[in-house]
Write a protein that holds these residues in place. Structure first.
Motif, PDB file in Angstrom:
ATOM      1  N   ALA A  18      -5.619   5.123   7.940  1.00  0.00           N
ATOM      2  CA  ALA A  18      -4.658   4.668   8.940  1.00  0.00           C
ATOM      3  C   ALA A  18      -5.143   4.989  10.352  1.00  0.00           C
ATOM      4  O   ALA A  18      -4.482   4.638  11.327  1.00  0.00           O
ATOM      5  CB  ALA A  18      -3.294   5.324   8.702  1.00  0.00           C
ATOM      6  N   LEU A 147      -4.933   0.714   7.596  1.00  0.00           N
ATOM      7  CA  LEU A 147      -3.589   0.919   7.053  1.00  0.00           C
ATOM      8  C   LEU A 147      -2.611   1.086   8.200  1.00  0.00           C
ATOM      9  O   LEU A 147      -2.811   1.929   9.086  1.00  0.00           O
ATOM     10  CB  LEU A 147      -3.560   2.162   6.158  1.00  0.00           C
ATOM     11  N   HIS A 148      -1.545   0.291   8.183  1.00  0.00           N
ATOM     12  CA  HIS A 148      -0.461   0.435   9.157  1.00  0.00           C
ATOM     13  C   HIS A 148       0.715   1.119   8.480  1.00  0.00           C
ATOM     14  O   HIS A 148       1.154   0.684   7.406  1.00  0.00           O
ATOM     15  CB  HIS A 148      -0.024  -0.934   9.676  1.00  0.00           C
ATOM     16  N   VAL A 149       1.216   2.182   9.082  1.00  0.00           N
ATOM     17  CA  VAL A 149       2.395   2.881   8.578  1.00  0.00           C
ATOM     18  C   VAL A 149       3.529   2.655   9.569  1.00  0.00           C
ATOM     19  O   VAL A 149       3.436   3.035  10.734  1.00  0.00           O
ATOM     20  CB  VAL A 149       2.129   4.391   8.401  1.00  0.00           C
ATOM     21  N   SER A 184       4.261  -0.934  -0.041  1.00  0.00           N
ATOM     22  CA  SER A 184       5.601  -0.368  -0.214  1.00  0.00           C
ATOM     23  C   SER A 184       6.596  -1.460  -0.582  1.00  0.00           C
ATOM     24  O   SER A 184       6.405  -2.630  -0.241  1.00  0.00           O
ATOM     25  CB  SER A 184       6.067   0.306   1.089  1.00  0.00           C
ATOM     26  N   THR A 189      12.171   1.276   0.849  1.00  0.00           N
ATOM     27  CA  THR A 189      11.428   2.164   1.738  1.00  0.00           C
ATOM     28  C   THR A 189      11.942   2.037   3.163  1.00  0.00           C
ATOM     29  O   THR A 189      12.070   0.920   3.679  1.00  0.00           O
ATOM     30  CB  THR A 189       9.928   1.809   1.703  1.00  0.00           C
ATOM     31  N   LYS A 193       8.382   4.199   7.128  1.00  0.00           N
ATOM     32  CA  LYS A 193       7.457   4.698   6.110  1.00  0.00           C
ATOM     33  C   LYS A 193       6.749   3.572   5.341  1.00  0.00           C
ATOM     34  O   LYS A 193       6.002   3.847   4.405  1.00  0.00           O
ATOM     35  CB  LYS A 193       8.199   5.604   5.131  1.00  0.00           C
ATOM     36  N   LYS A 195       4.051   1.055   4.192  1.00  0.00           N
ATOM     37  CA  LYS A 195       2.584   1.075   4.253  1.00  0.00           C
ATOM     38  C   LYS A 195       2.055  -0.334   4.015  1.00  0.00           C
ATOM     39  O   LYS A 195       2.328  -0.934   2.970  1.00  0.00           O
ATOM     40  CB  LYS A 195       2.017   2.047   3.219  1.00  0.00           C
ATOM     41  N   THR A 196       1.301  -0.840   4.992  1.00  0.00           N
ATOM     42  CA  THR A 196       0.790  -2.203   4.943  1.00  0.00           C
ATOM     43  C   THR A 196      -0.682  -2.206   5.336  1.00  0.00           C
ATOM     44  O   THR A 196      -1.035  -1.674   6.390  1.00  0.00           O
ATOM     45  CB  THR A 196       1.571  -3.120   5.904  1.00  0.00           C
TER      46      THR A 196
END
Length: 205
Positions: A18, A147-149, A184, A189, A193, A195-196
């Motif tokens: 991320a 990763l994008h959160v 996610s 979710t 939070k 996750k993508t």
């Protein structure tokens, strides 16, 4: 019985950092796919596409286990996003977005199995988008991902960095649709939070 899981079989593609963009080589994958356009938050076609995809995906999973003695984990929802002007992704003009929603499939899933699963789902539930489901093969090759959160609508700063800093600085240009992988379940979710994986196929500029 070993259970195939695309996230484990291709961990380097489904578990990125991320913090930093990573360059990866994405091989050929097969997907269940449905095409559409418009705002995914409000489009009935989008919701119908997801319903049809999951209906066929789980039907294939159970058929594979029953007839081939080969089980697999249904992969995460994925999406290809495109527009005539890529700037609409930064402005979040969702009505201008076109999409192809995807669920990856093991290599042993055939066209015949997919057609049979579509027929089974159509007979039992007849979701509106069932006739739009198809088997799609795609090789993205060299790609940049991260990763994008957080909320989907908070992706803009990361995409801006990718488009206007990372790619120009590394002599790279777009070479395919913007690709998102949803790790996610958005129904369960909290937005903060989620996750993508954000992935962009690239080529030398």
């Amino acid at each position: 019985m070993d259970k195939y899981d695309v996230k484990k079989a291709h961990r380097q593609l489904y578990a990125p950092s991320a913090k930093e963009f990573a360059v990866v080589d994405v091989p050929e994958f097969r997907y269940l796919a449905v095409d559409g356009q418009g705002d995914p938050n409000t489009s009935a076609a989008y919701a119908q596409a997801i319903e049809a995809l999951y209906g066929v995906a789980y039907t294939l999973k159970f058929a594979s286990k029953r007839t081939l003695d080969r089980d697999f984990v249904v992969g995460p929802l994925e999406g290809l996003w495109r527009a005539d002007d890529p700037a609409v992704f930064l402005s979040r003009d969702k009505q201008a977005w076109e999409w192809t929603m995807l669920i990856s499939q093991p290599t042993w899933i055939t066209e015949e199995m997919v057609r049979s699963a579509i027929d089974d789902v159509a007979k039992k539930k007849a979701p509106p988008a069932i006739d739009a489901v198809r088997l799609h093969t795609m090789t993205e090759g060299t790609s940049v991902q991260i990763l994008h959160v957080g909320s989907y609508d908070d992706e803009t700063p990361t995409l801006d960095r990718l488009h206007n800093q990372y790619l120009p600085e590394h002599g790279l240009a777009f070479n395919g649709d913007h690709h998102e992988i949803y790790l996610s379940d958005a129904r369960r979710t909290p937005p903060a939070k989620l996750k993508t994986i954000l992935r962009q196929p690239v080529k030398p500029a």
